[in-house]
Design a protein around this motif. Structure first.
Motif, PDB file in Angstrom:
ATOM      1  N   GLU A  42       1.108  -1.148  -0.125  1.00 59.88           N
ATOM      2  CA  GLU A  42      -0.142   0.008   0.030  1.00 59.88           C
ATOM      3  C   GLU A  42       0.758   1.432  -0.025  1.00 59.88           C
ATOM      4  N   ARG A  43       0.373   2.477  -0.837  1.00 60.88           N
ATOM      5  CA  ARG A  43       1.407   3.611  -0.691  1.00 60.88           C
ATOM      6  C   ARG A  43       0.524   4.662  -0.885  1.00 60.88           C
ATOM      7  N   THR A  44       0.922   5.818  -0.002  1.00 57.33           N
ATOM      8  CA  THR A  44       0.349   7.010  -0.271  1.00 57.33           C
ATOM      9  C   THR A  44       1.330   8.114  -0.686  1.00 57.33           C
ATOM     10  N   PRO A  45       1.150   9.363  -1.191  1.00 56.16           N
ATOM     11  CA  PRO A  45       1.814  10.504  -1.048  1.00 56.16           C
ATOM     12  C   PRO A  45       1.740  11.216   0.078  1.00 56.16           C
ATOM     13  N   ALA A  52       7.609  12.600  -1.970  1.00 55.49           N
ATOM     14  CA  ALA A  52       7.471  12.005  -0.709  1.00 55.49           C
ATOM     15  C   ALA A  52       6.368  10.717  -0.475  1.00 55.49           C
ATOM     16  N   GLN A  53       6.545   9.898  -0.417  1.00 52.61           N
ATOM     17  CA  GLN A  53       5.490   8.814  -0.342  1.00 52.61           C
ATOM     18  C   GLN A  53       5.805   7.818   0.964  1.00 52.61           C
ATOM     19  N   LEU A  54       4.840   7.050   1.332  1.00 54.99           N
ATOM     20  CA  LEU A  54       5.038   6.090   2.247  1.00 54.99           C
ATOM     21  C   LEU A  54       4.397   4.921   1.758  1.00 54.99           C
ATOM     22  N   VAL A  55       5.043   3.853   1.945  1.00 54.89           N
ATOM     23  CA  VAL A  55       4.568   2.697   1.499  1.00 54.89           C
ATOM     24  C   VAL A  55       4.431   1.603   2.814  1.00 54.89           C
ATOM     25  N   ALA A  73       7.040  -0.166   7.339  1.00 55.38           N
ATOM     26  CA  ALA A  73       6.903   1.289   6.835  1.00 55.38           C
ATOM     27  C   ALA A  73       8.216   1.542   6.078  1.00 55.38           C
ATOM     28  N   VAL A  74       7.832   1.824   4.814  1.00 61.55           N
ATOM     29  CA  VAL A  74       9.180   1.935   4.006  1.00 61.55           C
ATOM     30  C   VAL A  74       8.797   3.623   3.059  1.00 61.55           C
ATOM     31  N   ALA A 178      13.470  12.715  14.876  1.00 64.50           N
ATOM     32  CA  ALA A 178      12.215  11.846  14.233  1.00 64.50           C
ATOM     33  C   ALA A 178      12.523  10.424  14.181  1.00 64.50           C
ATOM     34  N   LYS A 179      11.923   9.489  14.814  1.00 64.37           N
ATOM     35  CA  LYS A 179      11.743   8.212  14.798  1.00 64.37           C
ATOM     36  C   LYS A 179      10.734   7.715  13.915  1.00 64.37           C
ATOM     37  N   VAL A 180      11.300   6.862  12.900  1.00 63.08           N
ATOM     38  CA  VAL A 180      10.129   6.243  12.099  1.00 63.08           C
ATOM     39  C   VAL A 180      10.300   4.853  12.554  1.00 63.08           C
ATOM     40  N   PHE A 181       9.194   4.180  13.127  1.00 60.10           N
ATOM     41  CA  PHE A 181       8.925   2.651  13.135  1.00 60.10           C
ATOM     42  C   PHE A 181       8.767   1.930  12.213  1.00 60.10           C
ATOM     43  N   ARG A 182      10.095   1.133  11.896  1.00 51.48           N
ATOM     44  CA  ARG A 182       9.919   0.499  10.737  1.00 51.48           C
ATOM     45  C   ARG A 182       8.860  -0.635  10.576  1.00 51.48           C
ATOM     46  N   VAL A 183       8.430  -1.285  11.554  1.00 54.62           N
ATOM     47  CA  VAL A 183       7.499  -2.397  11.772  1.00 54.62           C
ATOM     48  C   VAL A 183       6.492  -1.801  12.396  1.00 54.62           C
ATOM     49  N   LEU A 184       5.163  -2.091  11.624  1.00 55.01           N
ATOM     50  CA  LEU A 184       4.014  -1.210  11.910  1.00 55.01           C
ATOM     51  C   LEU A 184       3.108  -2.307  12.872  1.00 55.01           C
TER      52      LEU A 184
END
Length: 475
Positions: A42-45, A52-55, A73-74, A178-184
């Motif tokens: 799944e992806r969204t701008p 910039a997109q989030l997959v 989260a990619v 800013a910490k991005v959690f890689r496992v959702l």
């Protein structure tokens, strides 16, 4: 809300093929030894231009009954011309993504992605759709999000990706991380919940919050899931990692007892605030029995994984089973959950500051969010002193006897200060705290033995020595 970007099945399939070659090689990919298969993309701008997109990438690993699915989260940036400044972050080149030739980059390394993420938090806006999308929230009374910020990815992390966000030169705004959690994972991340509660209670032992990003995605079963995607907090520039401070002290032959005592007091302060700010539960006989069952299972697992441990299996089982008969145990409460010297910073202005309240990343989020024994954090720090002593001594060529004395002095100072701050003294023979700490420290050491044998055999002697010590008769 950001504007829509045209997406099509062919673009998603091309991106998925590219990411399935790239993702398993990343440090934050949790199942490197297993074959990986795509289950869903799944992806969204996140910005108006769709750069910039989030997959959300659902990956299935393992076979048969051992198979498991994980949602990652990619963050990406998708550009229609190559950017030489991002050459080191290139994921790959595709001939057609959303109708044009595309160069795909690892998002956290591209300032465009981080600024899009920060904009969502600052404006408290969303992006995407109800099925897959994100929304930013600013922390009440927290730090402002700087505009026009520069960004830099921190190295060394295993399970997440952290980005330092610096305000423009001359700005009075504080730097953030800013910490991005890689496992959702569905549910509220303890890192957000616990740190926010501590800061709201006025505790200076954690970084001040700036905000967070939560999201909605499809879980492996096909149901809709909701949880945290990223967390923004104060960045303590100029601070020192406690692990480096401690190992440098060992290598230089310097004591660390005073610092360890201060860390014990800081830990007690955080535990006390958490007990007031978040719900607690009584340590009932049923809860202690369940804990004892889990600890016995860990002993059996460790002995199966490392046959060398069979010689201490009986003593280890007796030590952890003592938890079943404890009376007068402290209440269960929210804790750090993965506490060691690497999770603490030394700030010149604030003293010891605790980080990363996620808990053990391989445990399910639901388990990491329930009240636990605060002594689990104490056990983790005692084990960390042992590791620091051995690591620092090895780097300097010092003998093991001196390292052992250094670690013992640190543990004594830490426990004395912790007892003074909480009224719970695990050094008191025959006490509930003593029995619980002995079992929890042994449990941690058994886990370490298995980890080291599998990953760093040259380090296995450190936890093996601890297991023998912790299973020996008193005195």
């Amino acid at each position: 809300m950001t504007g829509p970007v045209s997406t099509d099945r062919a673009s998603d399939e091309a991106l998925a093929e590219l990411l399935m070659r790239w993702v398993p090689q990343q440090r934050w990919f949790a199942h490197k030894s297993s074959s990986a298969h795509l289950q869903r993309l799944e992806r969204t701008p996140l910005d108006e231009g769709g750069v910039a997109q989030l997959v959300a990438l659902t990956v299935r690993t393992g076979l048969g009954d051992e198979a498991t699915s994980t949602v990652y989260a990619v963050p990406l940036t998708v550009r229609h011309a190559p950017d030489e400044a991002l050459a080191g972050a290139l994921v790959g080149h595709l001939p057609d993504v959303d109708g044009a030739e595309a160069w795909v980059y690892d998002g956290p390394h591209d300032p465009t992605f981080t600024r899009a993420l920060l904009s969502l938090v600052a404006a408290e806006e969303g992006a995407g759709s109800p099925a897959f999308g994100v929304h930013g929230t600013s922390a009440d009374g927290g730090l402002p999000v700087p505009a026009g910020a520069s960004t830099k990815v921190l190295g060394g992390e295993q399970s997440n990706t952290s980005i330092v966000v610096s305000a423009p030169q001359g700005s009075a705004e504080a730097p953030l991380i800013a910490k991005v959690f890689r496992v959702l994972s569905a549910g509220d991340n303890p890192d957000v919940v616990v740190q926010t509660a501590l800061a709201a209670a006025g505790c200076e032992r954690v970084p001040r919050p700036a905000g967070w990003v939560d999201g909605t995605w499809t879980d492996p079963s096909g149901a809709t899931a909701h949880g945290h995607v990223a967390h923004l907090t104060e960045f303590l520039a100029g601070s020192q990692d406690a692990w480096r401070v401690a190992t440098a002290a060992v290598a230089a032959g310097r004591p660390f007892s005073e610092e360890a005592g201060e860390l014990g007091a800081a830990t007690a302060e955080v535990h006390a605030v958490l007990a007031r700010a978040l719900p607690t539960e009584p340590a009932t006989p049923e809860r202690l029995a369940a804990l004892a069952d889990g600890l016995r299972a860990r002993v059996a697992w460790a002995c199966t994984a490392v046959p060398q441990l069979h010689e201490v299996a009986e003593a280890a089982t007796a030590r952890v089973d003592a938890v079943r008969h404890v009376t007068g145990a402290p209440d269960l409460q929210r804790v750090h959950g993965d506490y060691h010297l690497g999770q603490v910073l030394r700030s010149a202005e604030r003293g010891w500051v605790l980080l990363d309240f996620e808990g053990e990343p391989l445990r399910p989020l639901a388990e990491r969010s329930v009240p636990d024994l605060a002594l689990r954090d104490v056990a983790g720090m005692l084990r960390s002193f042992d590791y620091a002593a051995s690591s620092g001594a090895a780097s300097s060529g010092a003998g093991g006897e001196g390292a052992g004395a250094w670690a013992a002095a640190c543990c004594e100072a830490f426990l004395a200060a912790y007892a003074a701050g909480t009224g719970v003294d695990p050094r008191e023979p025959g006490s509930a705290a003593a029995a619980l700490l002995a079992a929890l420290e042994l449990d941690k050491a058994l886990y370490e033995v298995v980890y080291e044998v599998r990953n760093r055999p040259d380090w296995a002697h450190i936890p093996l020595g601890a297991v023998r010590r912790l299973t020996s008769p008193p005195g």
